[in-house]
Design a protein around this motif. Structure first.
Motif, mmCIF file in Angstrom:
data_model
loop_
_atom_site.group_PDB
_atom_site.id
_atom_site.type_symbol
_atom_site.label_atom_id
_atom_site.label_comp_id
_atom_site.label_asym_id
_atom_site.label_seq_id
_atom_site.Cartn_x
_atom_site.Cartn_y
_atom_site.Cartn_z
ATOM 1 N N SER A 136 3.665 12.731 -6.971
ATOM 2 C CA SER A 136 4.648 12.920 -5.908
ATOM 3 C C SER A 136 3.937 13.384 -4.649
ATOM 4 N N GLY A 137 4.726 13.832 -3.673
ATOM 5 C CA GLY A 137 4.139 14.334 -2.445
ATOM 6 C C GLY A 137 3.460 15.674 -2.660
ATOM 7 N N GLY A 138 3.874 16.390 -3.695
ATOM 8 C CA GLY A 138 3.329 17.727 -3.935
ATOM 9 C C GLY A 138 2.385 17.813 -5.120
ATOM 10 N N GLY A 163 0.782 11.348 -3.052
ATOM 11 C CA GLY A 163 1.792 11.080 -2.029
ATOM 12 C C GLY A 163 1.406 11.702 -0.691
ATOM 13 N N ASP A 167 0.915 9.965 2.851
ATOM 14 C CA ASP A 167 1.616 10.420 4.058
ATOM 15 C C ASP A 167 0.648 10.753 5.198
ATOM 16 N N GLY A 180 4.387 7.089 3.017
ATOM 17 C CA GLY A 180 3.963 6.339 1.821
ATOM 18 C C GLY A 180 4.550 4.942 1.738
ATOM 19 N N PRO A 181 5.890 4.825 1.740
ATOM 20 C CA PRO A 181 6.483 3.488 1.623
ATOM 21 C C PRO A 181 6.152 2.589 2.817
ATOM 22 N N GLY A 266 7.621 10.343 -6.635
ATOM 23 C CA GLY A 266 7.883 9.364 -5.581
ATOM 24 C C GLY A 266 6.905 8.203 -5.520
ATOM 25 N N VAL A 267 5.605 8.464 -5.771
ATOM 26 C CA VAL A 267 4.600 7.408 -5.657
ATOM 27 C C VAL A 267 4.772 6.346 -6.753
ATOM 28 N N ASN A 270 5.684 2.794 -6.009
ATOM 29 C CA ASN A 270 4.722 1.836 -5.445
ATOM 30 C C ASN A 270 4.565 0.587 -6.325
ATOM 31 N N THR A 297 12.297 10.269 -7.914
ATOM 32 C CA THR A 297 12.132 11.325 -6.915
ATOM 33 C C THR A 297 12.992 12.534 -7.318
ATOM 34 N N ASP A 298 12.947 13.575 -6.520
ATOM 35 C CA ASP A 298 13.659 14.809 -6.876
ATOM 36 C C ASP A 298 15.156 14.565 -7.034
HETATM 37 O O1 KG4 Z 1 8.770 12.891 -5.707
HETATM 38 P P1 KG4 Z 1 8.985 12.791 -4.242
HETATM 39 O O2 KG4 Z 1 10.245 12.137 -3.754
HETATM 40 O O3 KG4 Z 1 8.991 14.175 -3.555
HETATM 41 C C1 KG4 Z 1 8.121 15.194 -3.860
HETATM 42 O O4 KG4 Z 1 7.030 15.190 -3.260
HETATM 43 O O5 KG4 Z 1 8.481 16.031 -4.713
HETATM 44 O O6 KG4 Z 1 7.720 12.023 -3.656
HETATM 45 C C2 KG4 Z 1 7.635 11.698 -2.295
HETATM 46 C C3 KG4 Z 1 6.272 11.062 -2.042
HETATM 47 C C4 KG4 Z 1 5.962 10.949 -0.576
HETATM 48 O O7 KG4 Z 1 4.643 11.411 -0.365
HETATM 49 C C5 KG4 Z 1 6.082 9.449 -0.298
HETATM 50 O O8 KG4 Z 1 5.282 9.010 0.746
HETATM 51 C C6 KG4 Z 1 5.641 8.870 -1.618
HETATM 52 O O9 KG4 Z 1 6.237 9.731 -2.590
HETATM 53 N N1 KG4 Z 1 6.097 7.486 -1.810
HETATM 54 C C7 KG4 Z 1 5.271 6.410 -1.890
HETATM 55 C C8 KG4 Z 1 6.087 5.271 -2.043
HETATM 56 N N2 KG4 Z 1 7.385 5.679 -2.059
HETATM 57 C C9 KG4 Z 1 7.363 7.038 -1.922
HETATM 58 N N3 KG4 Z 1 3.932 6.339 -1.840
HETATM 59 C C10 KG4 Z 1 3.397 5.116 -1.966
HETATM 60 N N4 KG4 Z 1 4.085 3.980 -2.104
HETATM 61 C C11 KG4 Z 1 5.429 3.995 -2.146
HETATM 62 N N5 KG4 Z 1 6.116 2.848 -2.291
#
Ligand code: KG4
Ligand code: ZN
Length: 343
Positions: A136-138, A163, A167, A180-181, A266-267, A270, A297-298
């Motif tokens: 994820s982002g974290g 993630g 970002d 990311g997306p 979140g990742v 991909n 995601t969360d």
């Molecule tokens: O799990 P999440 O919704 O939130 C937390 O960080 O807890 O993850 C979000 C992360 C972000 O860094 C976003 O850029 C990444 O997931 N993300 C992606 C994609 N969709 C979301 N990274 C790469 N490719 C994607 N398609």
């Protein structure tokens, strides 16, 4: 047993009602993405205040959607960590207080346990044991999961999460947050193989990750090649992250001898990562499991599910409102023994 789940660890307010006989009865989510977009990242104080605004209306919405009265709830589960302390305290305070008012127990849930167990909400859930890749982002971590509360962290990122690397690199490319997306979309127009980025920490044994070097590599390549090369650079960056994650997944499966892989965070949305992991599992004769996209995601559903397992085993929190910004996943124990850090 019927449980209300509350998730507020970062920038999503998630509420859900899960019943172990009827399954998921409702879920409601509010994402703060727009609120933080101008700042290029999550602003903790703004996140906390927005959780305060959205939480109660979302609880009402979830109750209405499930068409139930709160008196039919048997417990409340709230994310107690890890995450942003202010955001966590909003959920903990609301969860603990509602449970007190309704005369039912409340239980503190570990956010990553929620992610790990999210595929259990699907029609064909994985059996234990499995390897989980949480991206994820974290967080970026590989976990051996032998059962609920039986977690062995096999490896995690020593710097940026996957993630976060997406970002930050997207920001260098002038893309909006969360990038990311958008970076993945740009990469789809890029020519694969024009630039070759390193696969960090793959040339030595171990399951640790490091992604901050890729961001620097991207910055240098952008400076040398200019705007026109951005799609190709995005493609090279994405390929490097995806390859690295797939290489470490293969290693984790080989080292543990397990054949099931769970991917969440979140990742995991991909497309290239999914394709590469599908190929890997085909080669390994194994199976990969994902939660449905909205639960990658969360969300509140994963917290309600995880909390129900613990409430059912008799766990509950005392009349104490507490959050744990840092809470190592492998300190948890099986349901029935209080798992919070001070227990
Ligand atoms: O799990 P999440 O919704 O939130 C937390 O960080 O807890 O993850 C979000 C992360 C972000 O860094 C976003 O850029 C990444 O997931 N993300 C992606 C994609 N969709 C979301 N990274 C790469 N490719 C994607 N398609
Ligand atoms: Zn998360």
């Amino acid at each position: 047993m019927r449980v209300l789940g509350i998730e507020t660890s970062c920038d999503e307010t998630g509420i859900a009602i899960y019943d172990d006989e009827q399954g998921l009865m409702s879920h409601a989510l509010y994402s703060q993405v727009k609120l933080h977009a101008d700042y290029g990242g999550v602003v903790p104080e703004l996140a906390s205040r927005d959780h305060v605004r959205k939480l109660v209306p979302l609880v009402r919405e979830a109750l209405a959607e499930a068409n139930i009265d709160p008196s039919t709830l048997d417990g409340i589960a709230y994310t107690a960590g890890p995450g942003l302390i202010g955001a966590l305290l909003v959920g903990a305070c609301a969860g603990r207080s509602l449970a007190y008012a309704w005369g039912i127990p409340a239980v503190a849930v570990h956010h990553m346990e929620g992610h790990l167990l999210a595929p259990m909400l699907e029609d064909t859930p994985p059996e234990f044991p499995f390897v989980a890749l949480l991206v994820s982002g974290g967080h970026t971590m590989l976990v051996r999961v032998d059962g609920i509360g039986q977690y062995q962290v096999l490896g995690e990122s020593i710097d940026d999460a996957a993630g976060e690397a997406f970002d930050k690199t997207a920001k260098l490319m002038g893309l909006d947050y969360p990038g990311g997306p958008l970076l993945a979309k740009l990469a789809a127009q890029g020519q694969p193989g024009r630039f070759k980025f390193p696969r960090p920490m793959c040339d030595r044994p171990g399951l640790e990750f490091s992604f901050s070097g890729l961001k620097t590599f991207a910055a240098n390549t952008i400076a040398a090649e200019g705007e026109a090369a951005l799609p190709d650079i995005a493609r090279a960056f994405e390929d490097a992250v995806v390859d690295t994650l797939a290489i470490k997944c293969r290693r984790a499966l080989e080292e543990t001898g397990l054949k099931r892989l769970v991917v969440a965070g979140g990742v995991s949305a991909n497309v290239h990562l999914r394709a590469q992991l599908a190929e890997l599992m085909k080669k390994q004769g194994g199976e990969v499991f994902y939660p449905r996209p909205e639960f990658c995601t969360d969300n509140g559903a994963m917290i309600a599910y995880a909390g129900l397992q613990r409430l059912k085993a008799g766990e509950s929190q005392p009349l104490l409102v507490k959050g744990y910004p840092r809470w190592p996943l492998d300190t948890l124990s099986a349901p029935g023994q209080a798992s919070t850090p001070e227990a």
